[in-house]
Structure formats: C-alpha cells, structure tokens
Design a protein around this motif. Structure first.
Motif, short mmCIF file in Angstrom:
data_model
loop_
_atom_site.label_atom_id
_atom_site.label_comp_id
_atom_site.label_asym_id
_atom_site.label_seq_id
_atom_site.Cartn_x
_atom_site.Cartn_y
_atom_site.Cartn_z
N ILE A 197 0.85 -1.20 0.00
CA ILE A 197 0.00 0.00 0.00
C ILE A 197 0.88 1.25 0.00
N LYS A 198 1.97 1.21 0.76
CA LYS A 198 2.88 2.36 0.79
C LYS A 198 3.55 2.58 -0.56
N ARG A 199 3.86 1.48 -1.25
CA ARG A 199 4.51 1.61 -2.57
C ARG A 199 3.55 2.26 -3.58
N VAL A 200 2.31 1.83 -3.55
CA VAL A 200 1.31 2.40 -4.46
C VAL A 200 1.03 3.85 -4.10
N PHE A 201 1.00 4.14 -2.81
CA PHE A 201 0.82 5.53 -2.35
C PHE A 201 1.92 6.42 -2.89
N SER A 202 3.15 5.94 -2.85
CA SER A 202 4.28 6.71 -3.36
C SER A 202 4.09 7.05 -4.84
N ALA A 203 3.69 6.07 -5.63
CA ALA A 203 3.45 6.31 -7.06
C ALA A 203 2.35 7.34 -7.26
N ALA A 204 1.30 7.24 -6.46
CA ALA A 204 0.17 8.15 -6.62
C ALA A 204 0.53 9.58 -6.25
N VAL A 205 1.22 9.76 -5.14
CA VAL A 205 1.50 11.12 -4.68
C VAL A 205 2.50 11.82 -5.60
N LEU A 206 3.47 11.09 -6.11
CA LEU A 206 4.46 11.71 -7.00
C LEU A 206 3.83 12.13 -8.33
N THR A 207 3.02 11.26 -8.92
CA THR A 207 2.40 11.59 -10.21
C THR A 207 1.33 12.68 -10.06
N ALA A 208 0.54 12.62 -9.00
CA ALA A 208 -0.52 13.63 -8.81
C ALA A 208 0.06 15.02 -8.56
N CYS A 209 1.10 15.09 -7.73
CA CYS A 209 1.70 16.40 -7.44
C CYS A 209 2.42 16.96 -8.66
N ALA A 210 3.02 16.09 -9.47
CA ALA A 210 3.67 16.56 -10.70
C ALA A 210 2.64 17.14 -11.67
N ALA A 211 1.50 16.46 -11.82
CA ALA A 211 0.44 16.95 -12.70
C ALA A 211 -0.13 18.27 -12.18
N ALA A 212 -0.32 18.38 -10.87
CA ALA A 212 -0.84 19.62 -10.29
C ALA A 212 0.13 20.77 -10.47
N ALA A 213 1.42 20.48 -10.34
CA ALA A 213 2.43 21.53 -10.52
C ALA A 213 2.43 22.06 -11.95
N ALA A 214 2.31 21.15 -12.91
CA ALA A 214 2.26 21.57 -14.32
C ALA A 214 1.05 22.46 -14.58
N MET A 215 -0.09 22.08 -14.03
CA MET A 215 -1.30 22.89 -14.23
C MET A 215 -1.18 24.23 -13.53
N SER A 216 -0.56 24.25 -12.36
CA SER A 216 -0.37 25.50 -11.63
C SER A 216 0.46 26.50 -12.42
N ILE A 217 1.54 26.00 -13.02
CA ILE A 217 2.41 26.88 -13.81
C ILE A 217 1.66 27.44 -15.02
N ALA A 218 0.89 26.58 -15.70
CA ALA A 218 0.16 27.02 -16.90
C ALA A 218 -0.89 28.07 -16.55
N VAL A 219 -1.64 27.84 -15.47
CA VAL A 219 -2.70 28.77 -15.09
C VAL A 219 -2.12 30.09 -14.61
N TYR A 220 -1.04 30.04 -13.84
CA TYR A 220 -0.43 31.27 -13.34
C TYR A 220 0.16 32.11 -14.47
N ALA A 221 0.72 31.42 -15.48
CA ALA A 221 1.36 32.14 -16.58
C ALA A 221 0.36 32.69 -17.60
#
Length: 450
Positions: free
Chosen positions: A86-110
């Motif tokens: 469960i911890k391994r799957v959690f790691s995959a989820a949190v890294l991919t979700a935060c990366a996607a959110a960061a990309a969207m944040s940069i696009a919207v702010y710019a």
C-alpha cells in the motif's frame, strides 16, 4: 455467518458513506461559501469566481482520478492484510498527482487571461476571475497532496481525518472571507482577491492537519516521510496501468465540464450567473452519490482482495438499492432547497428565473447520477475494471452530449434551459449501461501481486 457479514456490510458502508459525505459536503461548502458571500458583495465578482473555479474543478476531477487509482489497488491489498505494498502504491500516486498539479499550476499562473477567455467573452467577469485564479493556482499542489493522503487513509477504512481537516478548512475559509471580502475588523476590502487568499489559507490548514495525522498519529500503516519516494518500478507500473484510466476519465470529465461552462458562457451574463448559483448547490447535494461511490469502491475492493466472489455479488445487489434511494433523497433535497437558496442571492430577475430552471433540471438528473456514477465509478472500478469507466465516459460525453449541446445552443438556437438539460442528459442515459454492466460481474479482477 451470513447475518454477521450483513452486519459488517451495513456498518462498514454507512461508516464510510457518512464520513465521506460529511467531508465532501464541507469541501464543497468552501466553494459555496465563496459564492454566497461574494453574491452579496457583487454579482460580477460571484460570476468571476464561479468561472475561475471551473479550472479548480478540472483539477479536482483529475486529482480524484489519481486518488481513486490509489484507492482501488490499496483497498485490495488491505483486504489481503498486506500493508507494505500500500505504501509503494501511495508513493506512485503522490508523485504523479503532485507533478500533474504543478504543471497545471504553472500554466494557469502564466496564462490566466487566455485560459479563462476560452470560457467566457464577458470582459468584466473574466477580469475578476483572473485576479482570483492567479492566487488559487498556488494551491493546486497543496490540494493534490491532501487529496492523495486522504485517499490513502480511506483505502484502509480511516476516514475521520478527512472530515476533521475539511472542517478546519471550512471554518478558516468562512472567517477569512468575512475579513477580506468585505474589509471587516480593519482588514482591507479585497472582494474576489480576498476570497482567494482565504481559500489559500484554508488549504494550508487542511494539509497541515492531514500530514500530522498520516505521518505521526496513524497506526495502521505507520507511514514515514521516506515512504513518499519508495514506489519501485513494479508498483509504479501497477499503479499506472490501473490508475491511468481513472485519471483519464476524471480529466476527460473535468474538461467536459469546462466545455459545458464555455457553452453556457456564450449564452449571456444571465446564464453565467444562473450557473454560478445552481452549480455549487448541486455539488453540495451530489456529495451523497459521491460518498456512495467512494464507500462502494473501498468495500468492493477489499472484498475482492479477500477473494470472496459470492460476497461481492451479494454486496453489489444491496448497493444498487441504496443508490436508487440516495437519488430520490438527493432530488427531494434540491427541490426543497431551491427557493431558500435563490432568496440568498442579490441577482437580477432574469438570472433568478434561469437559476430556478437549472436547479429543477439538476433535481431530475441527479436521480440517474446517483445510480450510474456509484455503479460504474464505485463498484466496477473498485472491482478492478477501470478501463470501462473511461471508455463509457468518452463515448457519452464527447460523442453524444457535447455535440448535441452545441447544436442546441448555436445552430438550432433552442432556449437556455433546453440546452442545459441536454448537457446533463447523459446522467439518465448512462443508467441503462450501468445496470447491464454491473449485474454481469465480469468486472471482478484481482490487481494485487502475490
């Protein structure tokens, strides 16, 4: 034994359902508080924030896909009583979700003006929305991290922290809205920008509460900060295989909702204002079927992990009855709330009349939503068949609903309420697919490793 299992079923379902419903109600109440408080400040500010929040909803749908992917796999491991995976799957989820959110944040702010300009051609409303969304874009990664942590806890049947953290966020948001929107207690009067700062602060408070619980209090998983980076290639691939269709489904749905907003945004300021009133009210009531789907996903996923197919089938029949009851209750709530909600807003008569029509339409379609969404996104996805939900959503939304809505609005020039009904019609028609798919049981699939 059957009686004990039925007791377990009802206890588990209603515990998950009640806690998740309260949490989702509070989450949506944050947006509703912004809408109501800005509605008494300025109709333009209210419409602008509603427009900007369509981008937030797009983010939410996408991040919920990442969270649901985690929940589907983790709940099956929880059924097998295996916590390290469960911890391994959690790691995959949190890294991919935060990366996607960061990309969207940069696009919207710019590019805030360019993005919001797609949704509406009302300059005053777009201008107000730009002020709000530049601040809100800074919360996207915070929101993603919080959502994944909360889903991580839900997958092992720990739901209280989601409710507590959301309650803290709501209290913080309402209090700071009071100070910063209207300039009370010596604070500057900031309007829509003040609402954005208040929401930013509430997201930080929410994340802080969840982080403290997950990393320092929870005893089921005993998570440490280093577990964020512990996914490993095999578990990352498992997560992508199962979770990517749910991310695609959520993102597709979010984009579709944004396109729907763009269609309504081309029908005039009154239609935009009416949608700004109706949408948050609908989202608050829709927490019931959303909670049904979440509870069903965890319950079915855990039972599949326990390798008890007969119990999965029995639970599925019981859940479908509950979904129909939830739809009827949700319909009644919307109709009972309609006049009270409309009386809160200081809006024009044209906007009020359209908002009344929109809420009535939503009251009818929510009966279908309350059945098909938990069946497909809860039972079918929780059972392991995540691709079907994506394919079904793509067909109904992009090949049927949106083309028909555009024809209604821009070719046939049908009335605004008719176009709005077509935009929501898939919530009824998808019920036929759901009832066939769910009762064939071909969606039962084990996603765990030996």
């Amino acid at each position: 034994m059957k009686k004990n299992r039925d007791t377990y079923f009802y206890k588990t379902f209603f515990t998950l359902f009640g806690t998740v419903a309260l949490q989702n109600l509070i989450v949506f109440s944050v947006n509703l508080a912004d809408s109501i408080m800005l509605g008494s400040y300025s109709e333009t500010a209210m419409s602008g924030v509603s427009l900007a929040n369509q981008i937030q909803y797009l983010l939410q749908f996408g991040i919920n896909g990442f969270a649901n992917g985690l929940q589907v796999i983790a709940s099956q491991y929880w059924g097998k009583k295996e916590t390290p995976p469960i911890k391994r799957v959690f790691s995959a989820a949190v890294l991919t979700a935060c990366a996607a959110a960061a990309a969207m944040s940069i696009a919207v702010y710019a590019f805030p003006g360019e993005i919001l300009g797609i949704l509406s051609n009302e300059e005053a409303i777009v201008g107000c929305a730009v002020e709000y969304i530049k601040i809100m874009s800074l919360t996207y990664v915070i929101f993603a991290f919080t959502a994944i942590l909360t889903a991580y806890m839900r997958s092992v049947e720990s739901t209280a922290i989601g409710f507590v953290s959301s309650a803290l966020a709501l209290v913080t948001n309402v209090f700071l809205n009071y100070l910063l929107i209207f300039g009370n207690l010596g604070c500057p009067e900031m309007g829509a920008k003040g609402a954005a700062y208040a929401t930013f602060a509430s997201r930080v408070v929410e994340l802080t509460a969840v982080v403290i619980y997950v990393f320092f209090i929870d005893k089921k998983l005993k998570t440490r900060v280093r577990d964020i980076f512990s996914c490993g290639r095999s578990y990352f691939c498992d997560y992508i295989k199962t979770g990517l269709p749910l991310v695609g489904s959520g993102s597709s749905w979010g984009v579709a909702m944004t396109v729907q907003t763009a269609i309504i945004g081309r029908l005039g300021a009154a239609a935009i204002g009416a949608n700004a009133v109706a949408a948050p009210v609908f989202q608050v009531v829709s927490v019931l079927y959303g909670a049904s789907g979440t509870a069903s996903s965890v319950l079915i996923g855990k039972t599949v992990g326990e390798n008890d197919t007969q119990r999965v089938k029995r639970y599925t029949k019981k859940l479908q009855v509950m979904f129909i009851i939830t739809g009827l209750v949700s319909c009644g709530c919307l109709l009972l709330m309609k006049n009270t909600i409309l009386g809160i807003y200081d809006i024009s008569e044209e906007t009020r009349a359209l908002a009344s029509s929109f809420i009535s339409i939503l009251a009818v379609t929510i009966i279908g939503s309350s059945y098909e969404a938990p069946c497909l996104c809860g039972i079918v996805s929780g059972g392991g068949d995540t691709k079907f939900v994506l394919i079904n959503d793509l067909i109904f939304m992009w090949l049927i609903v949106l083309p028909m809505s555009m024809l209604s609005a821009f070719v046939f020039k049908w009335s605004v309420p008719v176009t709005f009904f077509i935009l929501k019609s898939d919530q009824i028609t998808k019920c036929a697919v759901a009832v066939v798919k769910v009762n064939r049981y071909k969606w039962i699939r084990k996603l765990t490793r030996s």
